[in-house]
Every structure is written in C-alpha cells, then in structure tokens.
Design a protein around this motif. Structure first.
Motif, PDB file in Angstrom:
ATOM      1  N   ILE A  60      26.849 -29.219  46.063  1.00  0.00           N
ATOM      2  CA  ILE A  60      25.987 -29.401  44.888  1.00  0.00           C
ATOM      3  C   ILE A  60      25.683 -30.878  44.701  1.00  0.00           C
ATOM      4  CG2 ILE A  60      25.927 -29.263  42.359  1.00  0.00           C
ATOM      5  CD1 ILE A  60      27.527 -26.662  42.594  1.00  0.00           C
ATOM      6  N   LEU A  61      26.696 -31.712  44.864  1.00  0.00           N
ATOM      7  CA  LEU A  61      26.520 -33.152  44.692  1.00  0.00           C
ATOM      8  C   LEU A  61      25.605 -33.718  45.769  1.00  0.00           C
ATOM      9  CD1 LEU A  61      27.412 -35.483  42.895  1.00  0.00           C
ATOM     10  CD2 LEU A  61      29.373 -35.825  44.405  1.00  0.00           C
ATOM     11  N   ARG A  62      25.792 -33.278  46.996  1.00  0.00           N
ATOM     12  CA  ARG A  62      24.953 -33.768  48.097  1.00  0.00           C
ATOM     13  C   ARG A  62      23.480 -33.412  47.852  1.00  0.00           C
ATOM     14  NH1 ARG A  62      27.537 -31.738  52.270  1.00  0.00           N
ATOM     15  NH2 ARG A  62      28.406 -33.684  53.092  1.00  0.00           N
ATOM     16  N   GLU A  63      23.248 -32.171  47.439  1.00  0.00           N
ATOM     17  CA  GLU A  63      21.869 -31.728  47.190  1.00  0.00           C
ATOM     18  C   GLU A  63      21.232 -32.531  46.054  1.00  0.00           C
ATOM     19  OE1 GLU A  63      19.404 -27.746  45.734  1.00  0.00           O
ATOM     20  OE2 GLU A  63      21.546 -27.614  46.144  1.00  0.00           O
ATOM     21  N   THR A  64      21.989 -32.761  44.991  1.00  0.00           N
ATOM     22  CA  THR A  64      21.435 -33.486  43.842  1.00  0.00           C
ATOM     23  C   THR A  64      21.193 -34.951  44.187  1.00  0.00           C
ATOM     24  OG1 THR A  64      22.683 -32.003  42.401  1.00  0.00           O
ATOM     25  CG2 THR A  64      21.705 -33.941  41.390  1.00  0.00           C
ATOM     26  N   LEU A  65      22.112 -35.556  44.907  1.00  0.00           N
ATOM     27  CA  LEU A  65      21.941 -36.961  45.296  1.00  0.00           C
ATOM     28  C   LEU A  65      20.711 -37.160  46.183  1.00  0.00           C
ATOM     29  CD1 LEU A  65      25.648 -37.987  46.006  1.00  0.00           C
ATOM     30  CD2 LEU A  65      24.175 -38.915  44.211  1.00  0.00           C
ATOM     31  N   SER A  66      20.331 -36.134  46.925  1.00  0.00           N
ATOM     32  CA  SER A  66      19.145 -36.249  47.782  1.00  0.00           C
ATOM     33  C   SER A  66      17.853 -36.338  46.968  1.00  0.00           C
ATOM     34  CB  SER A  66      19.061 -35.049  48.730  1.00  0.00           C
ATOM     35  OG  SER A  66      18.737 -33.862  48.016  1.00  0.00           O
ATOM     36  N   LYS A  67      17.934 -36.033  45.651  1.00  0.00           N
ATOM     37  CA  LYS A  67      16.746 -36.023  44.804  1.00  0.00           C
ATOM     38  C   LYS A  67      16.602 -37.274  43.936  1.00  0.00           C
ATOM     39  CE  LYS A  67      17.179 -30.979  44.233  1.00  0.00           C
ATOM     40  NZ  LYS A  67      17.396 -29.906  43.240  1.00  0.00           N
ATOM     41  N   VAL A  68      17.619 -38.146  43.930  1.00  0.00           N
ATOM     42  CA  VAL A  68      17.626 -39.238  42.954  1.00  0.00           C
ATOM     43  C   VAL A  68      17.639 -40.600  43.634  1.00  0.00           C
ATOM     44  CG1 VAL A  68      18.790 -37.787  41.256  1.00  0.00           C
ATOM     45  CG2 VAL A  68      20.152 -39.264  42.739  1.00  0.00           C
ATOM     46  N   ASP A  69      17.372 -41.624  42.813  1.00  0.00           N
ATOM     47  CA  ASP A  69      17.392 -43.010  43.289  1.00  0.00           C
ATOM     48  C   ASP A  69      18.717 -43.694  42.961  1.00  0.00           C
ATOM     49  OD1 ASP A  69      14.564 -42.725  43.845  1.00  0.00           O
ATOM     50  OD2 ASP A  69      14.223 -43.010  41.703  1.00  0.00           O
ATOM     51  N   GLY A  70      19.298 -43.314  41.822  1.00  0.00           N
ATOM     52  CA  GLY A  70      20.489 -44.012  41.363  1.00  0.00           C
ATOM     53  C   GLY A  70      21.554 -43.059  40.867  1.00  0.00           C
ATOM     54  N   LEU A  71      22.785 -43.569  40.796  1.00  0.00           N
ATOM     55  CA  LEU A  71      23.924 -42.776  40.343  1.00  0.00           C
ATOM     56  C   LEU A  71      24.699 -43.564  39.297  1.00  0.00           C
ATOM     57  CD1 LEU A  71      26.132 -40.519  40.536  1.00  0.00           C
ATOM     58  CD2 LEU A  71      27.107 -41.817  42.458  1.00  0.00           C
ATOM     59  N   TYR A  72      24.931 -42.923  38.145  1.00  0.00           N
ATOM     60  CA  TYR A  72      25.851 -43.465  37.146  1.00  0.00           C
ATOM     61  C   TYR A  72      27.148 -42.692  37.309  1.00  0.00           C
ATOM     62  CZ  TYR A  72      27.850 -45.027  32.724  1.00  0.00           C
ATOM     63  OH  TYR A  72      28.664 -45.589  31.770  1.00  0.00           O
ATOM     64  N   LEU A  73      28.189 -43.377  37.763  1.00  0.00           N
ATOM     65  CA  LEU A  73      29.434 -42.715  38.118  1.00  0.00           C
ATOM     66  C   LEU A  73      30.527 -43.040  37.120  1.00  0.00           C
ATOM     67  CD1 LEU A  73      31.166 -41.073  40.102  1.00  0.00           C
ATOM     68  CD2 LEU A  73      31.554 -43.195  41.396  1.00  0.00           C
ATOM     69  N   VAL A  74      31.000 -42.010  36.432  1.00  0.00           N
ATOM     70  CA  VAL A  74      32.197 -42.123  35.608  1.00  0.00           C
ATOM     71  C   VAL A  74      33.056 -40.912  35.945  1.00  0.00           C
ATOM     72  CG1 VAL A  74      31.044 -41.027  33.641  1.00  0.00           C
ATOM     73  CG2 VAL A  74      33.128 -42.327  33.264  1.00  0.00           C
ATOM     74  N   LEU A  75      34.330 -41.151  36.195  1.00  0.00           N
ATOM     75  CA  LEU A  75      35.228 -40.075  36.597  1.00  0.00           C
ATOM     76  C   LEU A  75      35.766 -39.326  35.379  1.00  0.00           C
ATOM     77  CD1 LEU A  75      35.972 -39.642  39.669  1.00  0.00           C
ATOM     78  CD2 LEU A  75      35.052 -41.910  39.151  1.00  0.00           C
ATOM     79  N   PRO A  76      36.130 -38.051  35.540  1.00  0.00           N
ATOM     80  CA  PRO A  76      36.687 -37.286  34.411  1.00  0.00           C
ATOM     81  C   PRO A  76      37.930 -37.966  33.844  1.00  0.00           C
ATOM     82  CG  PRO A  76      36.198 -35.835  36.272  1.00  0.00           C
ATOM     83  CD  PRO A  76      36.036 -37.233  36.769  1.00  0.00           C
ATOM     84  N   GLY A  77      38.086 -37.896  32.530  1.00  0.00           N
ATOM     85  CA  GLY A  77      39.229 -38.523  31.884  1.00  0.00           C
ATOM     86  C   GLY A  77      40.535 -37.825  32.216  1.00  0.00           C
ATOM     87  N   VAL A  78      41.587 -38.620  32.344  1.00  0.00           N
ATOM     88  CA  VAL A  78      42.944 -38.106  32.555  1.00  0.00           C
ATOM     89  C   VAL A  78      43.808 -38.704  31.463  1.00  0.00           C
ATOM     90  CG1 VAL A  78      44.946 -37.995  34.083  1.00  0.00           C
ATOM     91  CG2 VAL A  78      42.627 -37.932  35.052  1.00  0.00           C
ATOM     92  N   TRP A  79      44.351 -37.855  30.582  1.00  0.00           N
ATOM     93  CA  TRP A  79      45.056 -38.369  29.411  1.00  0.00           C
ATOM     94  C   TRP A  79      46.522 -38.653  29.671  1.00  0.00           C
ATOM     95  CZ3 TRP A  79      41.778 -40.329  26.346  1.00  0.00           C
ATOM     96  CH2 TRP A  79      40.509 -39.754  26.195  1.00  0.00           C
ATOM     97  N   VAL A  80      47.136 -37.899  30.562  1.00  0.00           N
ATOM     98  CA  VAL A  80      48.527 -38.182  30.942  1.00  0.00           C
ATOM     99  C   VAL A  80      48.529 -38.460  32.437  1.00  0.00           C
ATOM    100  CG1 VAL A  80      50.902 -37.351  30.988  1.00  0.00           C
ATOM    101  CG2 VAL A  80      49.389 -36.671  29.116  1.00  0.00           C
TER     102      VAL A  80
END
Length: 293
Positions: A60-80
């Motif tokens: 899914i990520l590969r397909e979506t990245l093929s459609k865009v120019d830029g990526l804003y990357l923030v990773l999911p939060g980990v509380w512990v």
C-alpha cells in the motif's frame, strides 16, 4: 512539489499538517488505519484523499508513494518504550525511507522529537537512527524536531481532569513548548521551500517554561488551585527505563538552544502558551473536568 503523503495523518501534528497543506494548494494523501474514524472523516471533508493502511503495509505504501512528490513522515507514538519498541521503530522508519528512495520521492520531511541526538547514548536504535539514515541517503530531505506539545496536557496522564498536574519532567528545568498547529504551518512552509531546507535539522519550539510556570498559567486561566504532583524518577524507572533516562538527561544537560532567528525568518509568529490556553486549551481542560465529575 504538489502531492504529499502524510503519515500519521489523524494524529495531532499529522492532521495539522494535512489541513495546512490543503489550505495552500497541495494535494494530500492521508495515511490512516481507520478511514471511518471521525478524525479521518474530517480530513476527507477538507479535501484529503484517504489511504487505508499504515507504514507496515509495504505494498500500500509503495503504491501511494508512486503517486506523490513528497512525504511527511511521523512514526506512530509509543507511550511505554523499551529496547524492543525502539528497534522496531527504527526498522520501520528506515524501511519507509528505502521505499521512498525506490519510488524517487523528491523530498522527505521527517518529524521526530527534540534532543533525539542526545538520546543516542542510551537508545542506540531509535528515532535518531532514522534521522541519520535520511540525511546520509540519496534522498533530499529535512528533519524537524518539535518540542513538547501543548496539547499533551490534555492527555489523561497529566491528570488535569481531576484537578492535578502530574509532572514527569524535571521540576526546575525550562522546557520548550509548541502548539501542533504551528508544526503543521512550518511543515507546509518547508514543503513550499524544500530546496532551501534540504539537509537541514530544525529544533522547533516556542517559549521556555518550567513545569511550575505552566502550573501557574493553568491556575490563573482556570481560576482554581491545581495539585502539583512531581513523579519521582525512581517511579519512572519502574514504568519505562528509557523515559526515565530521558528525564535524567534533560535534568543534567537540558536541550540545545532553539534557533529562534531561523524559525522567525520563515514564520515570524508562534502561538504562545497563553494564546493556546485562550483559544482551545482551557475549554478542553474544562471538558475533561466535566467528564470526570
């Protein structure tokens, strides 16, 4: 630079970035695990194209990245956090950047946390590992390290709904604070001027306040006393050794100075803590208190 994929799109800084980009002529793909959530529905109504999935779903990520120019990357939060969660986060971030390289993404803006580099001594594989990979890769990109979110005060762990201010941070150390909407604005500015920001690392934060100064602001605005509870570092060690070491590092070394001159040259006005409380913070705290009662 017109089409941007925003990871963590329904989170605080992710959604702020989506709205800013949409309001300034960008086409936005919003990655979300649950496109039926109220937060995702609001992004869709604002004009975002929802992408069901997360960073772990490579195809899914590969397909979506093929459609865009830029990526804003923030990773999911980990509380512990612990060694295992840190290593998993580093691996996921690097995997994502490798996919961005594969799909010839023009620019990546990676958002992590302030002082990520100082944590390298006790977190050898963590957010800073991803930062180093990005800046040493063939990708064009920049790193933004936001300060403590003002919105974090609304989390149950701070206890404001019960009339308490549970503080895990060093009591006497002034911490930089930032409103997440300002992160979104600055992210938009970076994408609009991405060639000027290539290779840059920006510690992004506003005014410096100690926990007791934050407490006084809260009490003045709410017109009520709030019980201040300082969490002992020994208790933090019982919950998360890595977080306890972070708190000790802040107490001993503090954060590096924020380059306010650089920020002001692109974004002259940041939201003050006082302004944030007046615009939304106090109302949300009162909602917490009503729910608790």
């Amino acid at each position: 630079m017109k089409k941007i994929l925003v990871a963590g799109a329904t989170g605080k800084q992710g959604s702020a970035t989506v709205y800013e980009l949409l309001q300034n002529g960008f086409e936005v793909f919003a990655l979300t695990r649950n496109p039926l959530s109220p937060e995702a529905e609001q992004l869709k109504e604002a004009g975002a194209q929802l992408v069901k999935g997360d960073l772990e779903e490579v195809e899914i990520l590969r397909e979506t990245l093929s459609k865009v120019d830029g990526l804003y990357l923030v990773l999911p939060g980990v509380w512990v956090s612990n060694v295992e969660t840190d290593e998993a986060e580093a691996a996921l971030g690097i995997q994502t950047l490798k996919l961005a390289e594969e799909q010839n993404i023009q620019f990546v803006l990676y958002s992590l946390v302030m002082a990520s580099d100082k944590q390298d001594s006790f977190r050898p594989k963590f957010k800073f590992t991803i930062e180093k990979y990005l800046l040493e890769s063939q990708l064009k990109g920049a790193v933004i390290r936001p300060a403590s979110f003002m919105e974090n005060l609304i989390l149950p762990s701070f206890g404001l709904g019960e009339g308490k201010f549970i503080n895990p941070l060093p009591e006497k150390t002034a911490i930089s604070w930032v409103a997440t909407k300002d992160i979104g604005t600055f992210a938009r500015i970076i994408f609009q001027n991405y060639t000027d920001f290539n290779g840059k690392i920006i510690d992004f934060g506003g005014e410096l306040l100690t926990p007791k100064q934050v407490l006084k602001l809260l009490e003045d605005k709410l017109n009520q006393k709030i019980e201040f509870i300082q969490v002992p570092v020994e208790m933090l060690y019982q919950q998360s050794e890595t977080f306890a070491k972070l708190v000790e590092m802040i107490a001993q070394e503090g954060y590096d100075p924020v380059n306010y001159e650089l920020i002001a040259s692109w974004m002259p006005k940041l939201t003050s803590f006082d302004e944030w409380l007046d615009s939304e913070g106090i109302d949300k705290i009162k909602e917490l208190q009503s729910a608790a009662n």
